[in-house]
Design a protein around this motif. Structure first.
Motif, PDB file in Angstrom:
ATOM      1  N   VAL A  58       0.852  -1.184   0.000  1.00  0.00           N
ATOM      2  CA  VAL A  58       0.000   0.000   0.000  1.00  0.00           C
ATOM      3  C   VAL A  58       0.890   1.237   0.000  1.00  0.00           C
ATOM      4  O   VAL A  58       2.093   1.169   0.285  1.00  0.00           O
ATOM      5  CB  VAL A  58      -0.944   0.026   1.222  1.00  0.00           C
ATOM      6  N   THR A  59       0.291   2.366  -0.319  1.00  0.00           N
ATOM      7  CA  THR A  59       0.971   3.651  -0.225  1.00  0.00           C
ATOM      8  C   THR A  59       0.135   4.572   0.648  1.00  0.00           C
ATOM      9  O   THR A  59      -0.948   4.230   1.087  1.00  0.00           O
ATOM     10  CB  THR A  59       1.174   4.275  -1.616  1.00  0.00           C
ATOM     11  N   GLY A  60       0.670   5.771   0.892  1.00  0.00           N
ATOM     12  CA  GLY A  60      -0.027   6.724   1.746  1.00  0.00           C
ATOM     13  C   GLY A  60       0.547   6.717   3.144  1.00  0.00           C
ATOM     14  O   GLY A  60       1.718   6.372   3.354  1.00  0.00           O
ATOM     15  N   SER A  61      -0.265   7.105   4.119  1.00  0.00           N
ATOM     16  CA  SER A  61       0.163   7.129   5.511  1.00  0.00           C
ATOM     17  C   SER A  61      -0.931   6.523   6.380  1.00  0.00           C
ATOM     18  O   SER A  61      -2.113   6.597   6.044  1.00  0.00           O
ATOM     19  CB  SER A  61       0.474   8.553   5.970  1.00  0.00           C
ATOM     20  N   SER A  62      -0.524   5.923   7.481  1.00  0.00           N
ATOM     21  CA  SER A  62      -1.473   5.245   8.361  1.00  0.00           C
ATOM     22  C   SER A  62      -0.798   4.924   9.673  1.00  0.00           C
ATOM     23  O   SER A  62       0.414   5.088   9.826  1.00  0.00           O
ATOM     24  CB  SER A  62      -1.990   3.951   7.723  1.00  0.00           C
ATOM     25  N   ALA A  63      -1.583   4.430  10.627  1.00  0.00           N
ATOM     26  CA  ALA A  63      -1.025   3.778  11.808  1.00  0.00           C
ATOM     27  C   ALA A  63      -0.859   2.293  11.497  1.00  0.00           C
ATOM     28  O   ALA A  63      -1.407   1.777  10.520  1.00  0.00           O
ATOM     29  CB  ALA A  63      -1.942   3.976  13.004  1.00  0.00           C
ATOM     30  N   LEU A  64      -0.084   1.602  12.335  1.00  0.00           N
ATOM     31  CA  LEU A  64       0.090   0.154  12.204  1.00  0.00           C
ATOM     32  C   LEU A  64      -0.272  -0.517  13.521  1.00  0.00           C
ATOM     33  O   LEU A  64       0.048  -0.002  14.594  1.00  0.00           O
ATOM     34  CB  LEU A  64       1.541  -0.198  11.853  1.00  0.00           C
ATOM     35  N   ARG A  65      -0.939  -1.659  13.410  1.00  0.00           N
ATOM     36  CA  ARG A  65      -1.154  -2.508  14.584  1.00  0.00           C
ATOM     37  C   ARG A  65      -0.412  -3.817  14.360  1.00  0.00           C
ATOM     38  O   ARG A  65      -0.597  -4.467  13.327  1.00  0.00           O
ATOM     39  CB  ARG A  65      -2.633  -2.790  14.832  1.00  0.00           C
ATOM     40  N   ILE A  66       0.446  -4.178  15.305  1.00  0.00           N
ATOM     41  CA  ILE A  66       1.131  -5.473  15.265  1.00  0.00           C
ATOM     42  C   ILE A  66       0.374  -6.377  16.222  1.00  0.00           C
ATOM     43  O   ILE A  66       0.459  -6.215  17.448  1.00  0.00           O
ATOM     44  CB  ILE A  66       2.619  -5.344  15.642  1.00  0.00           C
ATOM     45  N   ARG A  67      -0.402  -7.272  15.666  1.00  0.00           N
ATOM     46  CA  ARG A  67      -1.229  -8.185  16.461  1.00  0.00           C
ATOM     47  C   ARG A  67      -0.422  -9.441  16.743  1.00  0.00           C
ATOM     48  O   ARG A  67       0.044 -10.120  15.816  1.00  0.00           O
ATOM     49  CB  ARG A  67      -2.507  -8.525  15.699  1.00  0.00           C
ATOM     50  N   ILE A  68      -0.243  -9.769  18.019  1.00  0.00           N
ATOM     51  CA  ILE A  68       0.616 -10.872  18.432  1.00  0.00           C
ATOM     52  C   ILE A  68      -0.247 -12.114  18.635  1.00  0.00           C
ATOM     53  O   ILE A  68      -1.116 -12.144  19.505  1.00  0.00           O
ATOM     54  CB  ILE A  68       1.387 -10.500  19.709  1.00  0.00           C
ATOM     55  N   LEU A  69       0.006 -13.135  17.828  1.00  0.00           N
ATOM     56  CA  LEU A  69      -0.777 -14.369  17.883  1.00  0.00           C
ATOM     57  C   LEU A  69      -0.198 -15.371  18.869  1.00  0.00           C
ATOM     58  O   LEU A  69      -0.946 -16.079  19.548  1.00  0.00           O
ATOM     59  CB  LEU A  69      -0.851 -14.986  16.480  1.00  0.00           C
ATOM     60  N   ASP A  70       1.123 -15.451  18.946  1.00  0.00           N
ATOM     61  CA  ASP A  70       1.820 -16.339  19.886  1.00  0.00           C
ATOM     62  C   ASP A  70       3.100 -15.664  20.332  1.00  0.00           C
ATOM     63  O   ASP A  70       3.729 -14.915  19.573  1.00  0.00           O
ATOM     64  CB  ASP A  70       2.168 -17.687  19.223  1.00  0.00           C
ATOM     65  N   GLY A  71       3.510 -15.966  21.568  1.00  0.00           N
ATOM     66  CA  GLY A  71       4.775 -15.456  22.060  1.00  0.00           C
ATOM     67  C   GLY A  71       4.689 -14.009  22.522  1.00  0.00           C
ATOM     68  O   GLY A  71       3.624 -13.497  22.865  1.00  0.00           O
ATOM     69  N   GLU A  72       5.846 -13.350  22.496  1.00  0.00           N
ATOM     70  CA  GLU A  72       5.977 -11.981  22.996  1.00  0.00           C
ATOM     71  C   GLU A  72       6.904 -11.224  22.059  1.00  0.00           C
ATOM     72  O   GLU A  72       7.924 -11.759  21.629  1.00  0.00           O
ATOM     73  CB  GLU A  72       6.557 -12.018  24.411  1.00  0.00           C
ATOM     74  N   VAL A  73       6.564  -9.980  21.742  1.00  0.00           N
ATOM     75  CA  VAL A  73       7.417  -9.204  20.849  1.00  0.00           C
ATOM     76  C   VAL A  73       7.618  -7.794  21.381  1.00  0.00           C
ATOM     77  O   VAL A  73       6.853  -7.294  22.213  1.00  0.00           O
ATOM     78  CB  VAL A  73       6.861  -9.133  19.402  1.00  0.00           C
ATOM     79  N   MET A  74       8.669  -7.153  20.867  1.00  0.00           N
ATOM     80  CA  MET A  74       8.905  -5.727  21.019  1.00  0.00           C
ATOM     81  C   MET A  74       8.925  -5.121  19.623  1.00  0.00           C
ATOM     82  O   MET A  74       9.358  -5.770  18.664  1.00  0.00           O
ATOM     83  CB  MET A  74      10.231  -5.460  21.725  1.00  0.00           C
ATOM     84  N   VAL A  75       8.490  -3.870  19.514  1.00  0.00           N
ATOM     85  CA  VAL A  75       8.365  -3.220  18.207  1.00  0.00           C
ATOM     86  C   VAL A  75       8.894  -1.790  18.284  1.00  0.00           C
ATOM     87  O   VAL A  75       8.574  -1.053  19.225  1.00  0.00           O
ATOM     88  CB  VAL A  75       6.894  -3.207  17.737  1.00  0.00           C
ATOM     89  N   THR A  76       9.690  -1.399  17.298  1.00  0.00           N
ATOM     90  CA  THR A  76      10.076  -0.001  17.109  1.00  0.00           C
ATOM     91  C   THR A  76       9.983   0.311  15.622  1.00  0.00           C
ATOM     92  O   THR A  76       9.831  -0.587  14.786  1.00  0.00           O
ATOM     93  CB  THR A  76      11.512   0.280  17.597  1.00  0.00           C
ATOM     94  N   SER A  77      10.105   1.590  15.276  1.00  0.00           N
ATOM     95  CA  SER A  77      10.081   1.965  13.869  1.00  0.00           C
ATOM     96  C   SER A  77      10.851   3.259  13.669  1.00  0.00           C
ATOM     97  O   SER A  77      11.147   3.987  14.627  1.00  0.00           O
ATOM     98  CB  SER A  77       8.646   2.134  13.368  1.00  0.00           C
TER      99      SER A  77
END
Length: 337
Positions: free
Chosen positions: A207-226
């Motif tokens: 996709v193009t443009g601008s938006s927010a992102l949701r990182i949906r965690i199905l299993d385990g544990e994560v950390m996110v940066t951008s």
């Protein structure tokens, strides 16, 4: 409330990083492991790590450096006098080129109160980002802004997304544009491994443009940066945006403030301010923005409607309510929805 900006001043402008004031309850202490993601050491980027001793006794910290596959490069030791700070420059230089790495900072001393950060610097532009400690989650994390879009003055905005599997088991997660558009892709990541999704909107979500992102965690544990940045081909200028849990969202009736804002009437110099919103609820909401000068005088207000699970950026917001320069302003945000 306290904020700051540390910047490189050049004849052609300034390139810098936002550094927030941190309250005492957010200091790291004995037993804490501060994770710093999105580190690199190559022809485009270099990384420094900073540590601050906030206590009255000597502090010894271990700084573990990891490759993206979870293997460890080395463990460095930083010894800090009471109430002192130090910056460990070029921590990955010995193993360069390193395109994707992370660090874990933890205390060796029995008593500890400390902060740790990383500064990743574009080698050509000298533009840094301040990388703060990442928060782990097992349900969902939100990145409030991401882009693959052209902007003012010929800018080309792009977003790189970093995900670390921070738990002890394999992580499964989805990356979802907000508002949602189609079935989001599913990814797996072994424990202790990280991955960087370059230009995530275009290359991952198509996709193009601008938006927010949701990182949906199905299993385990994560950390996110951008990092969202202006890509000029040979150099970049950008900003660090962390992944945040929904608990960080502003609730109904709560006032939030954004400080250190500026607006110049000169299109060739000074600053302009945009204010962005990510609606983490499924319902449409109304938001009010009140804008102030640094002396507390009220400049005006704007009312906006944000769709459920929607994203909106109100560009050059001061110019929409004031014809003059704003050297030092702030915004108060509130929703009664």
């Amino acid at each position: 409330m306290v904020s700051s900006r540390t910047f490189n001043q050049t004849p052609h402008g300034t390139y810098g990083q936002y550094i927030p004031g941190v309250p005492r309850e957010q200091f790291a202490s004995v037993g804490d492991r501060v994770c710093l993601l999105q580190l690199s050491e190559n022809e485009r980027s270099r990384t420094n790590i900073g540590v601050v001793n906030l206590d009255g006794s000597e502090l010894v910290l271990a700084v573990e450096l990891f490759a993206h596959d979870g293997t460890i490069f080395d463990t460095l030791t930083a010894t800090l006098a009471p109430f002192s700070c130090d910056q460990l420059d070029g921590v990955l230089r010995r193993w360069a080129p390193v395109d994707d790495a992370y660090a874990v900072v933890s205390p060796v001393s029995d008593d500890a109160a400390f902060l740790a950060y990383a500064s990743a610097v574009d080698r050509v532009s000298g533009d840094p980002i301040y990388i703060s400690s990442a928060a782990a989650a097992s349900d969902a994390l939100w990145v409030p802004a991401a882009a693959h879009v052209g902007g003012v003055a010929g800018t080309n905005w792009r977003t790189d997304l970093e995900v670390l599997s921070s738990g002890t088991t394999q992580a499964r997660f989805q990356i979802e544009q907000q508002p949602p558009s189609g079935e989001p892709p599913v990814f797996t990541l072994e424990a202790g491994s990280s991955v960087r999704f370059g230009d995530v909107l275009s290359e991952v979500l198509d996709v193009t443009g601008s938006s927010a992102l949701r990182i949906r965690i199905l299993d385990g544990e994560v950390m996110v940066t951008s990092r969202t940045y202006n890509d000029l081909g040979d150099r970049t200028y950008g900003q660090f945006i962390p992944g945040l849990p929904v608990s960080h969202a502003i609730a109904q009736g709560v006032e939030a403030r954004l400080v250190q804002l500026s607006s110049s009437t000169d299109e060739q110099s000074g600053f302009r301010t945009n204010i962005g919103f990510a609606n983490v609820s499924a319902d449409e909401i109304e938001v009010r923005i009140d804008l102030y000068n640094g002396d507390g005088s009220h400049l005006g207000a704007r009312n906006l409607t944000i769709a459920g699970s929607g994203y909106l950026q109100d560009g050059a917001v001061f110019k929409k309510i004031s014809a003059g320069n704003v050297a030092d302003g702030y915004a108060v945000l509130r929703s009664d929805t």
